[in-house]
Design an enzyme around this catalytic site. Sequence first.
Site, mmCIF file in Angstrom:
data_model
loop_
_atom_site.group_PDB
_atom_site.id
_atom_site.type_symbol
_atom_site.label_atom_id
_atom_site.label_comp_id
_atom_site.label_asym_id
_atom_site.label_seq_id
_atom_site.Cartn_x
_atom_site.Cartn_y
_atom_site.Cartn_z
ATOM 1 N N ASP A 1 0.915 -4.494 4.909
ATOM 2 C CA ASP A 1 1.015 -5.145 6.138
ATOM 3 C C ASP A 1 2.444 -5.949 6.197
ATOM 4 O O ASP A 1 2.745 -6.388 5.164
ATOM 5 C CB ASP A 1 -0.164 -5.907 6.800
ATOM 6 N N LEU B 1 -2.083 10.120 -11.462
ATOM 7 C CA LEU B 1 -2.350 8.849 -10.429
ATOM 8 C C LEU B 1 -2.620 10.070 -9.185
ATOM 9 O O LEU B 1 -2.029 10.944 -8.711
ATOM 10 C CB LEU B 1 -1.018 8.217 -9.909
ATOM 11 N N HIS C 1 9.993 -1.069 8.401
ATOM 12 C CA HIS C 1 9.163 0.395 8.146
ATOM 13 C C HIS C 1 9.921 1.277 6.834
ATOM 14 O O HIS C 1 9.340 1.677 5.998
ATOM 15 C CB HIS C 1 8.875 1.177 9.122
ATOM 16 N N ARG D 1 7.314 -7.814 10.899
ATOM 17 C CA ARG D 1 7.635 -9.358 10.635
ATOM 18 C C ARG D 1 8.716 -9.418 9.584
ATOM 19 O O ARG D 1 9.642 -10.073 9.890
ATOM 20 C CB ARG D 1 6.502 -9.940 10.269
#
Length: 237
Positions: A18, A129, A35, A22
Amino acid sequence: MRPDADGRRGLHAAIIMDGNGRWATQRGLPRSAGHRMGVEAIRRTAEAAPDLGIGTLTLFAFASDNWKRPQTEVIGLMRLLKAYLRSETGRLARTGTRLTVFGRRDRLPAGIPEAIERAEAATAAGTKLSLRIAVDYSSRDAIVAAAARLGPEASRADLDQALRAEVGGPGDVDLLIRTGGEKRLSDFLLWEAAYAELHFTDRMWPDFGEADLAAAVHDFTGRDRRFGGLKPVPVAA
């Protein structure tokens, strides 16, 4: 720590990424810039995860509710996803990272489901991973769909297995991180995170890096996980 569905050992860490928009707005940049910088944070975090004991890293990239955002932003996010798959698949394969994408694919723009399939196939042999990315995903919808398929006689174990089949991966989340200062789960892995340790940070996702991930893991290792039980009480001699 326990083996996941692919036999890897390590923590299952999940992150709600998140703060991209902003981060950009605070710098006078378009939200799309945030982004794009968020993709760099994905790369840093995935590279750091194995050395911190993380065997599975699950990232929340695009919620089903995100279709409500302005069309221009949604289009930009879809283009960014396609570009990520194109540019990162080779690197992921070289570093032993297996990529899987879960969530609905029937609403994704043309070409993206095929790009996902190619990336998953190219990285399928990765054992260092497991990198899982949620796209057009809603935990509530996944739970409802699994329950509907099983019927009223299903047990908790049945539902757990059905959800694992729905989204793949190891099931239960050990550590759930949310960046950007908000403190909510936003319909992300609600079933799988039932006993997850939660870690919230004010760091915006584009600024998140190895030190932040290490701090979250360090915090996790100091938690007392009892899963509803109690620690044994020493008996006095």
